[in-house]
Design a protein around this motif. Structure first.
Motif, PDB file in Angstrom:
ATOM      1  N   ASP A 144      -0.819  -4.903  -0.612  1.00 36.98           N
ATOM      2  CA  ASP A 144       0.039  -4.510   0.062  1.00 36.98           C
ATOM      3  C   ASP A 144      -0.697  -3.450   1.073  1.00 36.98           C
ATOM      4  OD1 ASP A 144      -0.392  -2.729  -1.121  1.00 36.98           O
ATOM      5  OD2 ASP A 144       1.469  -2.628  -2.403  1.00 36.98           O
ATOM      6  N   ALA A 145       0.410  -2.517   1.441  1.00 34.81           N
ATOM      7  CA  ALA A 145      -0.266  -1.917   2.681  1.00 34.81           C
ATOM      8  C   ALA A 145      -1.095  -0.648   2.088  1.00 34.81           C
ATOM      9  CB  ALA A 145       1.113  -1.027   3.351  1.00 34.81           C
ATOM     10  N   ASP A 146      -0.418  -0.704   1.078  1.00 35.01           N
ATOM     11  CA  ASP A 146      -1.632   0.278   0.241  1.00 35.01           C
ATOM     12  C   ASP A 146      -2.769  -0.419  -0.888  1.00 35.01           C
ATOM     13  OD1 ASP A 146       0.214   2.318   0.527  1.00 35.01           O
ATOM     14  OD2 ASP A 146       1.417   1.635  -1.056  1.00 35.01           O
ATOM     15  N   SER A 147      -3.351  -1.502  -0.219  1.00 38.97           N
ATOM     16  CA  SER A 147      -4.334  -2.137  -0.424  1.00 38.97           C
ATOM     17  C   SER A 147      -3.967  -2.622  -2.513  1.00 38.97           C
ATOM     18  CB  SER A 147      -5.652  -1.376  -0.506  1.00 38.97           C
ATOM     19  OG  SER A 147      -6.007  -1.042   0.727  1.00 38.97           O
ATOM     20  N   MET A 148      -3.264  -2.453  -2.749  1.00 40.21           N
ATOM     21  CA  MET A 148      -2.631  -2.749  -4.145  1.00 40.21           C
ATOM     22  C   MET A 148      -2.521  -4.307  -3.927  1.00 40.21           C
ATOM     23  SD  MET A 148      -2.824  -0.796  -6.757  1.00 40.21           S
ATOM     24  CE  MET A 148      -2.142  -0.761  -7.841  1.00 40.21           C
ATOM     25  N   PRO A 149      -3.124  -5.220  -5.133  1.00 36.88           N
ATOM     26  CA  PRO A 149      -2.877  -6.669  -5.430  1.00 36.88           C
ATOM     27  C   PRO A 149      -1.420  -6.718  -6.042  1.00 36.88           C
ATOM     28  CG  PRO A 149      -4.335  -6.255  -6.787  1.00 36.88           C
ATOM     29  CD  PRO A 149      -4.500  -4.652  -5.412  1.00 36.88           C
ATOM     30  N   ASP A 150      -1.213  -7.732  -5.253  1.00 34.37           N
ATOM     31  CA  ASP A 150       0.181  -8.350  -6.040  1.00 34.37           C
ATOM     32  C   ASP A 150      -0.026  -9.775  -6.048  1.00 34.37           C
ATOM     33  OD1 ASP A 150       2.541  -9.022  -7.150  1.00 34.37           O
ATOM     34  OD2 ASP A 150       3.961  -7.864  -5.632  1.00 34.37           O
ATOM     35  N   VAL A 151       0.582 -10.696  -7.689  1.00 30.78           N
ATOM     36  CA  VAL A 151       0.127 -12.156  -7.719  1.00 30.78           C
ATOM     37  C   VAL A 151       1.608 -12.098  -8.758  1.00 30.78           C
ATOM     38  CG1 VAL A 151       0.015 -11.618  -9.911  1.00 30.78           C
ATOM     39  CG2 VAL A 151      -1.036 -13.711  -8.794  1.00 30.78           C
ATOM     40  N   ARG A 152       2.359 -13.464  -7.936  1.00 31.59           N
ATOM     41  CA  ARG A 152       3.207 -14.801  -8.400  1.00 31.59           C
ATOM     42  C   ARG A 152       2.932 -15.977  -8.343  1.00 31.59           C
ATOM     43  NH1 ARG A 152       2.307 -12.400  -4.065  1.00 31.59           N
ATOM     44  NH2 ARG A 152       3.367 -11.360  -3.781  1.00 31.59           N
ATOM     45  N   THR A 153       3.341 -16.601  -8.804  1.00 35.20           N
ATOM     46  CA  THR A 153       3.581 -18.090  -9.157  1.00 35.20           C
ATOM     47  C   THR A 153       5.046 -18.885  -8.875  1.00 35.20           C
ATOM     48  OG1 THR A 153       2.986 -17.649 -11.618  1.00 35.20           O
ATOM     49  CG2 THR A 153       3.579 -19.664 -10.938  1.00 35.20           C
ATOM     50  N   VAL A 154       3.724 -19.312  -7.599  1.00 37.35           N
ATOM     51  CA  VAL A 154       4.887 -20.393  -7.388  1.00 37.35           C
ATOM     52  C   VAL A 154       4.831 -22.327  -7.725  1.00 37.35           C
ATOM     53  CG1 VAL A 154       5.632 -18.553  -5.231  1.00 37.35           C
ATOM     54  CG2 VAL A 154       3.682 -20.254  -5.053  1.00 37.35           C
ATOM     55  N   LEU A 155       5.264 -23.217  -6.884  1.00 34.79           N
ATOM     56  CA  LEU A 155       4.941 -24.385  -6.928  1.00 34.79           C
ATOM     57  C   LEU A 155       3.849 -24.253  -5.616  1.00 34.79           C
ATOM     58  CD1 LEU A 155       8.047 -26.196  -8.132  1.00 34.79           C
ATOM     59  CD2 LEU A 155       6.254 -24.813  -9.364  1.00 34.79           C
ATOM     60  N   MET A 156       2.994 -25.349  -5.722  1.00 31.20           N
ATOM     61  CA  MET A 156       2.270 -25.988  -5.147  1.00 31.20           C
ATOM     62  C   MET A 156       2.596 -27.479  -4.250  1.00 31.20           C
ATOM     63  SD  MET A 156      -2.058 -27.380  -4.690  1.00 31.20           S
ATOM     64  CE  MET A 156      -1.160 -28.909  -5.349  1.00 31.20           C
ATOM     65  N   ARG A 157       3.425 -27.366  -3.140  1.00 34.64           N
ATOM     66  CA  ARG A 157       4.279 -28.345  -2.513  1.00 34.64           C
ATOM     67  C   ARG A 157       3.703 -29.044  -1.787  1.00 34.64           C
ATOM     68  NH1 ARG A 157       7.081 -29.877  -6.823  1.00 34.64           N
ATOM     69  NH2 ARG A 157       8.447 -28.678  -7.291  1.00 34.64           N
ATOM     70  N   VAL A 158       2.230 -28.483  -0.281  1.00 40.58           N
ATOM     71  CA  VAL A 158       1.726 -28.846   0.608  1.00 40.58           C
ATOM     72  C   VAL A 158       0.377 -29.071  -0.530  1.00 40.58           C
ATOM     73  CG1 VAL A 158       1.085 -28.602   2.609  1.00 40.58           C
ATOM     74  CG2 VAL A 158       3.435 -27.988   1.754  1.00 40.58           C
ATOM     75  N   LEU A 159      -0.180 -30.234   0.333  1.00 40.25           N
ATOM     76  CA  LEU A 159      -1.489 -30.417   0.019  1.00 40.25           C
ATOM     77  C   LEU A 159      -2.080 -31.607   0.603  1.00 40.25           C
ATOM     78  CD1 LEU A 159      -4.335 -29.336  -1.871  1.00 40.25           C
ATOM     79  CD2 LEU A 159      -3.690 -31.508  -3.788  1.00 40.25           C
ATOM     80  N   ASP A 160      -3.032 -30.851   1.606  1.00 47.25           N
ATOM     81  CA  ASP A 160      -3.331 -31.733   2.285  1.00 47.25           C
ATOM     82  C   ASP A 160      -4.810 -31.550   3.390  1.00 47.25           C
ATOM     83  OD1 ASP A 160      -2.992 -29.799   4.898  1.00 47.25           O
ATOM     84  OD2 ASP A 160      -0.936 -31.183   5.582  1.00 47.25           O
ATOM     85  N   GLU A 161      -5.475 -32.083   4.220  1.00 43.94           N
ATOM     86  CA  GLU A 161      -7.050 -31.284   4.682  1.00 43.94           C
ATOM     87  C   GLU A 161      -6.599 -29.480   5.208  1.00 43.94           C
ATOM     88  OE1 GLU A 161      -4.480 -33.902   8.311  1.00 43.94           O
ATOM     89  OE2 GLU A 161      -4.795 -33.301   6.566  1.00 43.94           O
ATOM     90  N   ARG A 162      -5.373 -29.771   5.679  1.00 39.08           N
ATOM     91  CA  ARG A 162      -6.019 -28.093   6.061  1.00 39.08           C
ATOM     92  C   ARG A 162      -5.138 -27.338   4.769  1.00 39.08           C
ATOM     93  NH1 ARG A 162      -0.636 -29.589  10.615  1.00 39.08           N
ATOM     94  NH2 ARG A 162      -0.218 -30.293   8.559  1.00 39.08           N
ATOM     95  N   GLY A 163      -4.904 -27.502   3.643  1.00 41.79           N
ATOM     96  CA  GLY A 163      -5.101 -26.686   2.580  1.00 41.79           C
ATOM     97  C   GLY A 163      -3.538 -27.198   1.974  1.00 41.79           C
ATOM     98  N   PRO A 164      -3.728 -26.723   0.789  1.00 45.46           N
ATOM     99  CA  PRO A 164      -2.523 -26.077   0.183  1.00 45.46           C
ATOM    100  C   PRO A 164      -1.362 -25.435   0.293  1.00 45.46           C
ATOM    101  CG  PRO A 164      -4.325 -24.880  -1.139  1.00 45.46           C
ATOM    102  CD  PRO A 164      -4.936 -25.637   0.105  1.00 45.46           C
ATOM    103  N   GLY A 165      -0.238 -25.571   0.103  1.00 46.53           N
ATOM    104  CA  GLY A 165       1.075 -25.194   0.532  1.00 46.53           C
ATOM    105  C   GLY A 165       1.745 -24.670  -0.604  1.00 46.53           C
ATOM    106  N   PHE A 166       2.783 -23.588   0.766  1.00 45.89           N
ATOM    107  CA  PHE A 166       4.110 -23.374  -0.969  1.00 45.89           C
ATOM    108  C   PHE A 166       5.147 -22.958   0.209  1.00 45.89           C
ATOM    109  CE2 PHE A 166       1.672 -19.568  -0.173  1.00 45.89           C
ATOM    110  CZ  PHE A 166       2.376 -18.633  -0.510  1.00 45.89           C
TER     111      PHE A 166
END
Length: 226
Positions: free
Chosen positions: A56-78
């Protein structure tokens, strides 16, 4: 902690000579094996669960879980709401880290790089493939904003459902302007294989040149201590 649970990892790890020719092929191999196991056993219930970390803007990390719905030569995506907390973070600072973890298989994959917005045609194609209820929820939820109560959420859902009733068509619910997705353009991909006595394998593919995850010449391989 008074009660410490210890499990000795019985995985076979991963060696350099087992790697697929490119990072994409190796990632797909492990994802496919996780999906196959999820169909046969209950110990990998969501093989595409992707933990995504932003700052975030205060350099605090944040994490959450999503579903990977894209995976191709350009990279994983959600896919997600672009006005969500993660969307706000990525708009200000696109640096991102993510991981796929399959504890029952003693495997994990870590991605580090920068996030880019997915192309709108991909977003629209995926949105229309979702179940009707999931499309309605995208309109009902102001993702990451405070909610007064569960009843408030249900009212918003019911209002959206009345506005766009289920006709059985893939386009009976429009795609919200605030709904989109992100691709992780990787600079590093780490493959973690758990082994006995915590002497795990960590093989790291690091970008050394321009090129996709399918371009072997763009990546160098080294082993990282566990």
């Amino acid at each position: 902690m008074d009660d410490v649970t210890r499990t000795d990892y019985t995985g076979t790890g991963i060696s350099e000579d087992e790697l697929a020719p490119t990072p994409l092929q190796q990632v797909r191999r492990w994802v496919d094996e996780a999906v196959e196991r999820s169909r046969a056993q209950p110990d990998v219930p969501e093989p595409h669960a992707l933990s995504v970390a932003t700052v975030d803007a205060d350099s605090m990390p944040d994490v959450r879980t999503v579903l990977m719905r894209v995976l191709d030569e350009r990279g994983p995506g959600f896919y997600t709401g672009t006005t969500s907390t993660k969307g706000v973070h990525l708009a200000a600072n696109p640096q991102v880290a993510a991981s796929l973890v399959w504890p029952a298989m003693f495997r994990a994959i870590r991605f580090r790089g920068r996030a880019e917005l997915l192309e709108r045609d991909l977003v629209e194609d995926y949105f229309t493939s979702r179940p009707w209820g999931s499309r309605i929820s995208a309109w009902a939820s102001h993702q990451s904003q405070p909610a007064a109560s569960r009843a408030e959420l249900q009212r918003a859902y019911d209002e959206a459902a009345a506005r766009w009733p289920d006709t059985g068509s893939h386009d009976d619910v429009p795609v919200p302007d605030f709904w989109g997705g992100y691709r992780i353009v990787c600079d590093e991909v780490e493959l973690w294989g758990g082994r006995r006595d915590r002497l795990h394998d960590r093989l790291v593919l690091t970008r050394v040149a321009e090129g996709s995850l399918e371009d072997a010449a763009a990546w160098s391989l080294h082993r990282r201590q566990p």
